[in-house]
Design an enzyme around this catalytic site. Sequence first.
Site, PDB file in Angstrom:
ATOM      1  N   ARG A 123       0.322  10.399   0.589  1.00 21.47           N
ATOM      2  CA  ARG A 123       0.614  11.419   1.606  1.00 21.47           C
ATOM      3  C   ARG A 123       1.794  12.293   1.234  1.00 21.47           C
ATOM      4  O   ARG A 123       2.211  13.147   2.020  1.00 21.47           O
ATOM      5  CB  ARG A 123       0.882  10.750   2.963  1.00 21.47           C
ATOM      6  N   GLU A 156       0.859  -1.196   0.000  1.00 19.56           N
ATOM      7  CA  GLU A 156       0.000   0.000   0.000  1.00 19.56           C
ATOM      8  C   GLU A 156       0.888   1.237   0.000  1.00 19.56           C
ATOM      9  O   GLU A 156       1.614   1.493   0.955  1.00 19.56           O
ATOM     10  CB  GLU A 156      -0.909  -0.014   1.241  1.00 19.56           C
ATOM     11  N   LYS A 159     -10.930  -2.609   5.670  1.00 17.34           N
ATOM     12  CA  LYS A 159      -9.812  -2.304   6.556  1.00 17.34           C
ATOM     13  C   LYS A 159     -10.435  -1.982   7.917  1.00 17.34           C
ATOM     14  O   LYS A 159     -11.395  -1.207   7.984  1.00 17.34           O
ATOM     15  CB  LYS A 159      -9.074  -1.075   5.997  1.00 17.34           C
TER      16      LYS A 159
HETATM   17  C1  3PG Z   1      -1.725   4.114   8.281  1.00 22.70           C
HETATM   18  O1  3PG Z   1      -2.588   4.350   7.454  1.00 22.70           O
HETATM   19  O2  3PG Z   1      -0.901   4.936   8.700  1.00 22.70           O
HETATM   20  C2  3PG Z   1      -1.681   2.718   8.730  1.00 22.70           C
HETATM   21  O3  3PG Z   1      -2.780   2.431   9.482  1.00 22.70           O
HETATM   22  C3  3PG Z   1      -0.408   2.335   9.401  1.00 22.70           C
HETATM   23  O4  3PG Z   1      -0.552   2.208  10.759  1.00 22.70           O
HETATM   24  P1  3PG Z   1       0.727   1.860  11.632  1.00 22.70           P
HETATM   25  O5  3PG Z   1       1.747   2.932  11.344  1.00 22.70           O
HETATM   26  O6  3PG Z   1       0.232   1.905  13.055  1.00 22.70           O
HETATM   27  O7  3PG Z   1       1.209   0.496  11.208  1.00 22.70           O
END
Ligand code: 3PG
Length: 212
Positions: A49, A45, A133
Amino acid sequence: MSVAESPIRALLRHAPVIPVYTPASIEEAVQVASALVRGGLPVIEVTLRTPAALDAIRAIVRNVPGAIVGAGTVLDAAQVEAVRAAGAAFGVSPGATSRLLAAIKANHLPFLPGIATASELMAGLEAGLDTFKFFPAVPAGGVAMLSSFAGPFPQVKFCPTGGISPATAPDFLAQPNVICIGGSWLTPKGLLEQHDWPAIEHLARATAALRA
Ligand code: 3PG
């Protein structure tokens, strides 16, 4: 007659863990995706961002054989169209609005919308989806919440993400309604800054073995 599995579910079955990765540059993205694929975690993924994100997705699609690259942090209809055009195999969102759900349907993009409550889950079911999710997994109730969802929603599978660590990953993966989990721990900032691709490959290999 057996009923065909939804496209998103079929994609997510390729690996127990989806690395959640925020790309700093196209070059970095290709190296990271290559290391993750070598380590046995091909489903990635890439979050929207940073300004590099869409180009990073395009570059991985072109240059990293075996990668199944999705786009994360997809927040609206325009982004659904943009990531589909960039070649993303699937999309992920932290939540789900009715407009986003309509865009997912209109674009025929395999999608993993975020939910944290039974009502959000029911809105997703009404939109024809069966895989979500669970976000943010740990703050929103963790394994106990997933287990509670299993009673009224036996047809649903989840990819819990948010606050999961290598230590807690096995507990999540052991839940019958968990198809895979997501986490950013596979692409830690320090290793990215050092361009330590072998260490990322090593992390991926250790993580892939969680469901050997
Ligand atoms: C996110 O979208 O930042 C994810 O949920 C990742 O979460 P994490 O950094 O706690 O693994």
